[in-house]
Write an enzyme that holds these catalytic residues in place. Sequence first.
Site, PDB file in Angstrom:
ATOM      1  N   GLY A  14       0.810  -1.228   0.000  1.00  0.00           N
ATOM      2  CA  GLY A  14       0.000   0.000   0.000  1.00  0.00           C
ATOM      3  C   GLY A  14       0.833   1.263   0.000  1.00  0.00           C
ATOM      4  N   SER A 144      -2.032   1.088  14.864  1.00  0.00           N
ATOM      5  CA  SER A 144      -2.556   2.435  15.107  1.00  0.00           C
ATOM      6  C   SER A 144      -2.699   2.621  16.611  1.00  0.00           C
ATOM      7  CB  SER A 144      -3.933   2.606  14.464  1.00  0.00           C
ATOM      8  OG  SER A 144      -4.541   3.801  14.933  1.00  0.00           O
ATOM      9  N   TYR A 157     -11.981  -1.169  12.665  1.00  0.00           N
ATOM     10  CA  TYR A 157     -10.598  -0.704  12.470  1.00  0.00           C
ATOM     11  C   TYR A 157      -9.752  -0.970  13.724  1.00  0.00           C
ATOM     12  CZ  TYR A 157      -6.844   2.603  11.252  1.00  0.00           C
ATOM     13  OH  TYR A 157      -5.624   3.177  10.964  1.00  0.00           O
ATOM     14  N   VAL A 158     -10.324  -0.641  14.883  1.00  0.00           N
ATOM     15  CA  VAL A 158      -9.593  -0.832  16.148  1.00  0.00           C
ATOM     16  C   VAL A 158      -9.314  -2.319  16.379  1.00  0.00           C
ATOM     17  CG1 VAL A 158      -9.812  -0.651  18.661  1.00  0.00           C
ATOM     18  CG2 VAL A 158     -10.417   1.306  17.213  1.00  0.00           C
ATOM     19  N   LYS A 161      -6.487  -3.362  14.147  1.00  0.00           N
ATOM     20  CA  LYS A 161      -5.174  -2.829  14.534  1.00  0.00           C
ATOM     21  C   LYS A 161      -4.691  -3.434  15.855  1.00  0.00           C
ATOM     22  CE  LYS A 161      -4.480  -0.187  10.975  1.00  0.00           C
ATOM     23  NZ  LYS A 161      -3.396  -0.525  10.038  1.00  0.00           N
TER      24      LYS A 161
HETATM   25  P1  NAP Z   1      -4.163   6.258   2.754  1.00  0.00           P
HETATM   26  O1  NAP Z   1      -3.656   7.640   2.594  1.00  0.00           O
HETATM   27  O2  NAP Z   1      -5.606   5.973   2.602  1.00  0.00           O
HETATM   28  O3  NAP Z   1      -3.321   5.307   1.760  1.00  0.00           O
HETATM   29  C1  NAP Z   1      -3.544   3.944   1.812  1.00  0.00           C
HETATM   30  C2  NAP Z   1      -2.582   3.243   0.894  1.00  0.00           C
HETATM   31  O4  NAP Z   1      -2.772   1.829   1.055  1.00  0.00           O
HETATM   32  C3  NAP Z   1      -2.825   3.540  -0.561  1.00  0.00           C
HETATM   33  O5  NAP Z   1      -1.598   3.481  -1.239  1.00  0.00           O
HETATM   34  C4  NAP Z   1      -3.742   2.398  -1.003  1.00  0.00           C
HETATM   35  O6  NAP Z   1      -3.649   2.054  -2.370  1.00  0.00           O
HETATM   36  C5  NAP Z   1      -3.170   1.269  -0.177  1.00  0.00           C
HETATM   37  N1  NAP Z   1      -4.143   0.220   0.106  1.00  0.00           N
HETATM   38  C6  NAP Z   1      -5.251   0.295   0.869  1.00  0.00           C
HETATM   39  N2  NAP Z   1      -5.854  -0.901   0.912  1.00  0.00           N
HETATM   40  C7  NAP Z   1      -5.103  -1.728   0.157  1.00  0.00           C
HETATM   41  C8  NAP Z   1      -5.211  -3.089  -0.188  1.00  0.00           C
HETATM   42  N3  NAP Z   1      -6.219  -3.841   0.249  1.00  0.00           N
HETATM   43  N4  NAP Z   1      -4.271  -3.614  -0.991  1.00  0.00           N
HETATM   44  C9  NAP Z   1      -3.241  -2.887  -1.438  1.00  0.00           C
HETATM   45  N5  NAP Z   1      -3.084  -1.596  -1.146  1.00  0.00           N
HETATM   46  C10 NAP Z   1      -4.014  -1.021  -0.359  1.00  0.00           C
HETATM   47  O7  NAP Z   1      -3.772   5.677   4.199  1.00  0.00           O
HETATM   48  P2  NAP Z   1      -2.601   6.119   5.201  1.00  0.00           P
HETATM   49  O8  NAP Z   1      -3.145   7.159   6.083  1.00  0.00           O
HETATM   50  O9  NAP Z   1      -1.359   6.349   4.456  1.00  0.00           O
HETATM   51  O10 NAP Z   1      -2.492   4.784   6.077  1.00  0.00           O
HETATM   52  C11 NAP Z   1      -1.455   3.847   5.895  1.00  0.00           C
HETATM   53  C12 NAP Z   1      -1.470   2.883   7.067  1.00  0.00           C
HETATM   54  O11 NAP Z   1      -1.289   3.604   8.284  1.00  0.00           O
HETATM   55  C13 NAP Z   1      -2.786   2.126   7.222  1.00  0.00           C
HETATM   56  O12 NAP Z   1      -2.535   0.810   7.676  1.00  0.00           O
HETATM   57  C14 NAP Z   1      -3.500   2.921   8.288  1.00  0.00           C
HETATM   58  O13 NAP Z   1      -4.454   2.143   8.966  1.00  0.00           O
HETATM   59  C15 NAP Z   1      -2.338   3.311   9.179  1.00  0.00           C
HETATM   60  N6  NAP Z   1      -2.603   4.465  10.031  1.00  0.00           N
HETATM   61  C16 NAP Z   1      -2.963   5.666   9.489  1.00  0.00           C
HETATM   62  C17 NAP Z   1      -3.219   6.732  10.333  1.00  0.00           C
HETATM   63  C18 NAP Z   1      -3.618   8.087   9.817  1.00  0.00           C
HETATM   64  O14 NAP Z   1      -3.979   8.938  10.643  1.00  0.00           O
HETATM   65  N7  NAP Z   1      -3.561   8.364   8.537  1.00  0.00           N
HETATM   66  C19 NAP Z   1      -3.117   6.556  11.727  1.00  0.00           C
HETATM   67  C20 NAP Z   1      -2.752   5.324  12.234  1.00  0.00           C
HETATM   68  C21 NAP Z   1      -2.486   4.281  11.378  1.00  0.00           C
HETATM   69  P3  NAP Z   1      -4.560   2.807  -3.480  1.00  0.00           P
HETATM   70  O15 NAP Z   1      -4.153   4.225  -3.491  1.00  0.00           O
HETATM   71  O16 NAP Z   1      -4.198   2.138  -4.753  1.00  0.00           O
HETATM   72  O17 NAP Z   1      -5.967   2.628  -3.047  1.00  0.00           O
END
Ligand code: NAP
Length: 249
Positions: A14, A144, A157-158, A161
């Site tokens: 991702g 998370s 989600y929780v 994670k």
């Molecule tokens: P994001 O901006 O929505 O980006 C998600 C990325 O993951 C995109 O590149 C997407 O690909 C890819 N993706 C999602 N589902 C996928 C799947 N089933 N198979 C392959 N690729 C997939 O999310 P983010 O904020 O960067 O989050 C990244 C990670 O950090 C996640 O695990 C999220 O839960 C965790 N996280 C985020 C936050 C936050 O505040 N943002 C906080 C805590 C944890 P496409 O673009 O092609 O869809």
Amino acid sequence: MGNKLAQKIALVTGASRGIGRSIALALADEGADIAFTYRTSTESAEALVQELQAKGRKAVCYQSDASDFTQAIEIAQNIIKEFGRIDILVNNAGITRDGLLMRMSEQDWDAVIAGNLKSVFNYSKAVCRQMMSQHQGKIINISSVVGIIGNPGQANYVASKAGVIGLTKSMAKELASRNIQVNAVAPGFVNTDMTEKLNEKQKEAILSLIPLKRMAKPEEIASVVRFLASDDAGYMTGQVLCVDGGMAM
Ligand code: NAP
């Protein structure tokens, strides 16, 4: 730019956008060659490949849903064929389908558990045999902070994670004897498309919970992943590093 990850091959799930993209760039800046997956954002994925290659790194991307077990196995085999090994796996792919439990559909539950938790099983299983034969490997799972403290409106989600944290600890114990370290990073709220969906009222409520009074930049998560991927963290395994502006202290 450093060379602590020179000659290393990293697989990031991702990575077309957000935190995953920053992680791929940070690992490449430290010398690693990069393979990454994404689900839909082909244009951004191809742009990232170019950006990584412009840094002098080998880079390849695969369009694949991380919750698909068979594809995970195929992708790992492909990378081993292409690059010869896999040293670092970052399980980053994740989604949200928020809603109160009372209103949450079965589909939203299943999609989040598959995308966020089963995906970590898929890719860890896909690379662990190779890492075991290398007697070396680093697996870093993106959990998370809400997986530790809970969050109303995010039961699916929780749970996913928190599951990632349990999976991290079990894998750390199973793989330690082969010199494979497995750790998790638990980000707080990070400025990406994922949090862009939140309305102003939700953002205000979140900010009031963050001692540092701001959301993180994706690069601030990526730098901790880069540390865990390096031998600087060689004696750490089974740990969960909160990168959350102080939310879970
Ligand atoms: P994001 O901006 O929505 O980006 C998600 C990325 O993951 C995109 O590149 C997407 O690909 C890819 N993706 C999602 N589902 C996928 C799947 N089933 N198979 C392959 N690729 C997939 O999310 P983010 O904020 O960067 O989050 C990244 C990670 O950090 C996640 O695990 C999220 O839960 C965790 N996280 C985020 C936050 C936050 O505040 N943002 C906080 C805590 C944890 P496409 O673009 O092609 O869809």
